[in-house]
Design a protein around this motif. Sequence first.
Motif, PDB file in Angstrom:
ATOM      1  N   UNK A  48      17.608 -52.477  11.025  1.00  0.00           N
ATOM      2  CA  UNK A  48      18.777 -53.355  11.098  1.00  0.00           C
ATOM      3  C   UNK A  48      18.730 -54.439  10.022  1.00  0.00           C
ATOM      4  N   UNK A  49      17.574 -55.065   9.832  1.00  0.00           N
ATOM      5  CA  UNK A  49      17.482 -56.132   8.829  1.00  0.00           C
ATOM      6  C   UNK A  49      17.700 -55.566   7.430  1.00  0.00           C
ATOM      7  N   UNK A  50      17.119 -54.416   7.159  1.00  0.00           N
ATOM      8  CA  UNK A  50      17.287 -53.794   5.853  1.00  0.00           C
ATOM      9  C   UNK A  50      18.764 -53.488   5.605  1.00  0.00           C
ATOM     10  N   UNK A  51      19.444 -53.024   6.627  1.00  0.00           N
ATOM     11  CA  UNK A  51      20.877 -52.738   6.512  1.00  0.00           C
ATOM     12  C   UNK A  51      21.674 -54.008   6.228  1.00  0.00           C
ATOM     13  N   UNK A  52      21.280 -55.115   6.854  1.00  0.00           N
ATOM     14  CA  UNK A  52      22.021 -56.375   6.759  1.00  0.00           C
ATOM     15  C   UNK A  52      21.469 -57.350   5.727  1.00  0.00           C
ATOM     16  N   UNK A  53      20.484 -56.964   4.941  1.00  0.00           N
ATOM     17  CA  UNK A  53      19.778 -57.929   4.106  1.00  0.00           C
ATOM     18  C   UNK A  53      20.640 -58.550   3.009  1.00  0.00           C
ATOM     19  N   UNK A  54      21.693 -57.896   2.575  1.00  0.00           N
ATOM     20  CA  UNK A  54      22.561 -58.521   1.573  1.00  0.00           C
ATOM     21  C   UNK A  54      23.085 -59.860   2.083  1.00  0.00           C
ATOM     22  N   UNK A  55      23.495 -59.887   3.352  1.00  0.00           N
ATOM     23  CA  UNK A  55      23.980 -61.121   3.952  1.00  0.00           C
ATOM     24  C   UNK A  55      22.911 -62.193   4.019  1.00  0.00           C
ATOM     25  N   UNK A  56      21.679 -61.798   4.297  1.00  0.00           N
ATOM     26  CA  UNK A  56      20.562 -62.759   4.336  1.00  0.00           C
ATOM     27  C   UNK A  56      20.435 -63.468   2.997  1.00  0.00           C
ATOM     28  N   UNK A  57      20.424 -62.705   1.921  1.00  0.00           N
ATOM     29  CA  UNK A  57      20.261 -63.311   0.599  1.00  0.00           C
ATOM     30  C   UNK A  57      21.482 -64.133   0.204  1.00  0.00           C
ATOM     31  N   UNK A  58      22.652 -63.640   0.505  1.00  0.00           N
ATOM     32  CA  UNK A  58      23.873 -64.401   0.183  1.00  0.00           C
ATOM     33  C   UNK A  58      23.921 -65.724   0.940  1.00  0.00           C
ATOM     34  N   UNK A  59      23.546 -65.698   2.213  1.00  0.00           N
ATOM     35  CA  UNK A  59      23.541 -66.928   3.017  1.00  0.00           C
ATOM     36  C   UNK A  59      22.555 -67.957   2.479  1.00  0.00           C
ATOM     37  N   UNK A  60      21.519 -67.510   1.814  1.00  0.00           N
ATOM     38  CA  UNK A  60      20.523 -68.421   1.233  1.00  0.00           C
ATOM     39  C   UNK A  60      20.889 -68.821  -0.193  1.00  0.00           C
ATOM     40  N   UNK A  61      22.010 -68.281  -0.683  1.00  0.00           N
ATOM     41  CA  UNK A  61      22.425 -68.590  -2.046  1.00  0.00           C
ATOM     42  C   UNK A  61      21.556 -67.916  -3.095  1.00  0.00           C
ATOM     43  N   UNK A  62      20.940 -66.823  -2.718  1.00  0.00           N
ATOM     44  CA  UNK A  62      20.051 -66.083  -3.613  1.00  0.00           C
ATOM     45  C   UNK A  62      20.713 -64.770  -4.015  1.00  0.00           C
ATOM     46  N   UNK A  63      20.369 -64.261  -5.178  1.00  0.00           N
ATOM     47  CA  UNK A  63      20.930 -62.966  -5.568  1.00  0.00           C
ATOM     48  C   UNK A  63      20.373 -61.846  -4.688  1.00  0.00           C
ATOM     49  N   UNK A  64      21.212 -60.886  -4.416  1.00  0.00           N
ATOM     50  CA  UNK A  64      20.774 -59.718  -3.651  1.00  0.00           C
ATOM     51  C   UNK A  64      19.946 -58.846  -4.583  1.00  0.00           C
ATOM     52  N   UNK A  65      18.709 -58.515  -4.194  1.00  0.00           N
ATOM     53  CA  UNK A  65      17.873 -57.690  -5.070  1.00  0.00           C
ATOM     54  C   UNK A  65      18.517 -56.323  -5.307  1.00  0.00           C
TER      55      UNK A  65
END
Length: 84
Positions: A48-65
């Motif tokens: 689930x986290x891997x599927x949703x990880x783009x949102x994690x990085x965006x919420x932190x203001x970081x580029x999505x790997x």
Amino acid sequence: MDSLNDTSWVRTRADLVSYVRRLSQEAETASGGWENQSLDRYLEALSAWTHDMDGYFRNRGEPVPDRPDWSLIASMLRAACFYE
């Protein structure tokens, strides 16, 4: 090495091996506070986290790997300890 929450030091395969060993040790203790203590729950959270990880990085203001590295893999493994 810092806390398990900081994965920035995981840069090589050997670092990841060390990190996973430390996760394993933490999992053995009740003080680790893992939300997902069974293998099936842990793997479901990892998925689930891997599927949703783009949102994690965006919420932190970081580029999505765009390409995984050893540190990202460590971050994924750590997130699965607590992700619901």
